[in-house]
Structures are given as C-alpha cells and as structure tokens.
Design a protein around this motif. Sequence first.
Motif, PDB file in Angstrom:
ATOM      1  N   GLU A 113       9.535   3.132  14.424  1.00 24.46           N
ATOM      2  CA  GLU A 113      10.664   2.273  14.023  1.00 24.46           C
ATOM      3  C   GLU A 113      11.907   2.607  14.856  1.00 24.46           C
ATOM      4  O   GLU A 113      12.617   1.706  15.305  1.00 24.46           O
ATOM      5  N   ARG A 114      12.167   3.901  15.057  1.00 22.15           N
ATOM      6  CA  ARG A 114      13.393   4.274  15.786  1.00 22.15           C
ATOM      7  C   ARG A 114      13.346   3.848  17.240  1.00 22.15           C
ATOM      8  O   ARG A 114      14.365   3.497  17.828  1.00 22.15           O
ATOM      9  N   ILE A 115      12.167   3.877  17.847  1.00 21.67           N
ATOM     10  CA  ILE A 115      12.156   3.487  19.263  1.00 21.67           C
ATOM     11  C   ILE A 115      12.093   1.961  19.435  1.00 21.67           C
ATOM     12  O   ILE A 115      12.184   1.484  20.547  1.00 21.67           O
ATOM     13  N   GLY A 116      11.962   1.206  18.327  1.00 24.88           N
ATOM     14  CA  GLY A 116      12.176  -0.229  18.486  1.00 24.88           C
ATOM     15  C   GLY A 116      11.093  -1.171  18.019  1.00 24.88           C
ATOM     16  O   GLY A 116      11.099  -2.355  18.389  1.00 24.88           O
ATOM     17  N   PHE A 117      10.163  -0.684  17.189  1.00 24.91           N
ATOM     18  CA  PHE A 117       9.071  -1.547  16.743  1.00 24.91           C
ATOM     19  C   PHE A 117       8.900  -1.442  15.227  1.00 24.91           C
ATOM     20  O   PHE A 117       9.319  -0.461  14.613  1.00 24.91           O
ATOM     21  N   HIS A 118       8.258  -2.444  14.656  1.00 22.56           N
ATOM     22  CA  HIS A 118       7.878  -2.364  13.260  1.00 22.56           C
ATOM     23  C   HIS A 118       6.512  -1.673  13.192  1.00 22.56           C
ATOM     24  O   HIS A 118       5.565  -2.102  13.853  1.00 22.56           O
ATOM     25  N   ALA A 119       6.404  -0.600  12.411  1.00 19.78           N
ATOM     26  CA  ALA A 119       5.137   0.128  12.290  1.00 19.78           C
ATOM     27  C   ALA A 119       4.283  -0.516  11.203  1.00 19.78           C
ATOM     28  O   ALA A 119       4.687  -0.545  10.042  1.00 19.78           O
ATOM     29  N   HIS A 120       3.124  -1.017  11.595  1.00 21.84           N
ATOM     30  CA  HIS A 120       2.219  -1.659  10.642  1.00 21.84           C
ATOM     31  C   HIS A 120       1.125  -0.655  10.269  1.00 21.84           C
ATOM     32  O   HIS A 120       0.350  -0.222  11.130  1.00 21.84           O
ATOM     33  N   ASP A 121       1.034  -0.316   8.996  1.00 20.48           N
ATOM     34  CA  ASP A 121       0.062   0.685   8.547  1.00 20.48           C
ATOM     35  C   ASP A 121      -1.316   0.048   8.412  1.00 20.48           C
ATOM     36  O   ASP A 121      -1.550  -0.787   7.528  1.00 20.48           O
ATOM     37  N   THR A 122      -2.231   0.477   9.282  1.00 20.84           N
ATOM     38  CA  THR A 122      -3.593  -0.076   9.274  1.00 20.84           C
ATOM     39  C   THR A 122      -4.487   0.655   8.276  1.00 20.84           C
ATOM     40  O   THR A 122      -5.606   0.227   8.028  1.00 20.84           O
ATOM     41  N   GLY A 123      -4.011   1.791   7.740  1.00 22.06           N
ATOM     42  CA  GLY A 123      -4.809   2.534   6.764  1.00 22.06           C
ATOM     43  C   GLY A 123      -5.122   3.928   7.273  1.00 22.06           C
ATOM     44  O   GLY A 123      -4.410   4.463   8.121  1.00 22.06           O
ATOM     45  N   PRO A 124      -6.197   4.531   6.751  1.00 21.74           N
ATOM     46  CA  PRO A 124      -6.543   5.898   7.158  1.00 21.74           C
ATOM     47  C   PRO A 124      -7.003   5.967   8.620  1.00 21.74           C
ATOM     48  O   PRO A 124      -7.272   4.933   9.248  1.00 21.74           O
ATOM     49  N   LEU A 125      -7.114   7.182   9.114  1.00 24.07           N
ATOM     50  CA  LEU A 125      -7.474   7.375  10.526  1.00 24.07           C
ATOM     51  C   LEU A 125      -8.780   6.656  10.887  1.00 24.07           C
ATOM     52  O   LEU A 125      -8.909   6.117  11.989  1.00 24.07           O
ATOM     53  N   ALA A 126      -9.712   6.609   9.943  1.00 26.06           N
ATOM     54  CA  ALA A 126     -11.014   5.979  10.202  1.00 26.06           C
ATOM     55  C   ALA A 126     -10.890   4.487  10.506  1.00 26.06           C
ATOM     56  O   ALA A 126     -11.805   3.868  11.038  1.00 26.06           O
ATOM     57  N   GLU A 127      -9.760   3.889  10.165  1.00 26.56           N
ATOM     58  CA  GLU A 127      -9.546   2.454  10.444  1.00 26.56           C
ATOM     59  C   GLU A 127      -8.943   2.216  11.838  1.00 26.56           C
ATOM     60  O   GLU A 127      -8.709   1.073  12.231  1.00 26.56           O
TER      61      GLU A 127
END
Length: 240
Positions: free
Chosen positions: A173-187
Amino acid sequence: MTTIGFIGSGQVGGTLARMAAGVGYDVVVSNSRGPETLTELVEEIGTRARAGTTEEAARAGDLVVVSVPLRALGDLPVADLVGKTVVDTCNYYPRRDGAIPVLDEETTTSSELLAALLPGAHVVKAFNNIAYVHLPMLARPPGDPERAALPIAGDDDTPEAASAKASVVELVERIGFHAHDTGPLAEGWRFQPSTPAYAAPYSPDGLSVWPPERGRQVTEAELSELLASATRSGETQRRA
Ligand SMILES: NC(=O)c1ccc[n+]([C@@H]2O[C@H](COP(=O)([O-])OP(=O)(O)OC[C@H]3O[C@@H](n4cnc5c(N)ncnc54)[C@H](OP(=O)(O)O)[C@@H]3O)[C@@H](O)[C@H]2O)c1
C-alpha cells in the motif's frame, strides 16, 4: 523506523528498494557478488540505503525481500531469516531455474517451497505478477482512484503470521498499490506464470507480457476475477 533487507537487488529487488526508500523505509541491498558491486544503486537511492552481504541484509531487515532466480534459493542465509517476515517475489521458470519436479507436478507452490526452506520465517508472496518496469509506472498515492491492485498470499493462522502478512500489505500500500489478499500461501499459484493474472493485465492491451513503455491500472474487481478464473495445469507450467 522499518528496515527492509533485500536478497537480490536486480530488476525487481532494485526497483522495490528505490520505491521503498522513496516512501520512508530504510533499505539494505545485497546480491551474489558482494556489497561493493552495489555502490551505484546505493548512491542513487541516497541516505536511506546501504549495501551488505545477504546475511547482513537478512539480519538488518524487519522485512526481507527475497528476489532471486528460484535456482538460488539454496544459497539463502537460513539462520538469519528465522523469525523474519520474508517477501517472496520469485517465480518458477524451468528453462531458467532447471526443472523442479514438485513444482512441475504441482504438489506444492514456489512460495511454499521457499517457506519449507526457511523454518521460523513468515513467507508472504507479493510483487510476483507484475513486470518490474510497471511498478514505478503504475504506483499511485493512497486515495488515488487509479490505484492498481496487486495480489499477495500468505498464511495468517497465528498472530505472528497475521502480523507478518499485515506488514507486507502495508508495504504494498505504501509504495502505491492496493494489496489484494488472495488467501493463504498455498493459494499463491493463482498468480504464478501462465495464469490469467500474470503480468499481461498490467500491459496496455491487457494481453502481451512485455510492453515496457506503458502500463495499465488493474482494478481490484478485475484482479479478483482473474484470480478466480485461474486453473492449475502441469502442461501450462511446463511450457513456460
Ligand atoms: N523481472 C521481472 O519483471 C519480474 C517480475 C516479477 C517477479 N520476478 C521474479 O523475481 C525474481 C528476481 O527477478 P529479477 O528480474 O529481479 O532478476 P535479476 O534482475 O536477474 O536479479 C536477480 C538478483 O538476484 C541476485 N542473486 C542471484 N543469485 C543469488 C544468490 N545465490 N544469492 C544472492 N543473490 C543472488 C542477483 O545478484 P547478482 O547479480 O550479484 O548475481 C541479482 O541481484 C525472479 O524469481 C523472477 O522470476 C521478476
């Protein structure tokens, strides 16, 4: 003050180091050839940057970005990464990295492979599906309606893991993007090479992977659809 260590300071690592320093993080960059080969990058970034060995970058970082060819994962300073939040930008390209059967057979993912190599570290996959040239081009300040979305994946089943993931969301977010949570690492496979969300959506026509002159903002709704439409196919991966 948050410090980010970089193991790998090439196209992606170097670009993220510049951008992170630009929004107030201190950065310690490292590569395989030694700190003396990073003088130019450090001078360009300025007082927020210094160069070190990979061990020094790992020890100094509150977050440590691992941005190397996958074949180099065996060289990571494992002991210095215990307890660290590790941001994994790496992708698997068999032609570059050599065949890795567990990835070809899709019994695991590249980020889970990294996590298995780093006991005690919290690995979060981020910055994997966008060409490095598009990072500074598409970054927008908070609140800008044109902000592009980038996927991340990471476990958050313990308070420590959830806190690690939150710190990576904050970085994105700070460097300029919206972070979209895709889920756990396995995803994380949902945005690996050859998936619909990989690289091309950020290009001007939304189709070709490498048009460096211009980029395209990808909305969260669009990214969400692309991630949902991904399918796993050994054949697709082997052709990459
Ligand atoms: N390029 C992109 O647009 C892009 C986008 C998303 C994700 N990725 C992925 O991100 C990773 C990095 O890609 P890149 O394009 O930035 O690669 P790159 O420009 O070739 O940079 C690789 C960096 O890793 C370092 N490195 C290599 N082996 C190492 C080792 N054994 N120990 C420590 N450092 C080592 C290199 O240092 P030396 O130069 O000293 O060897 C260099 O600083 C890859 O897995 C790639 O697939 C790339």
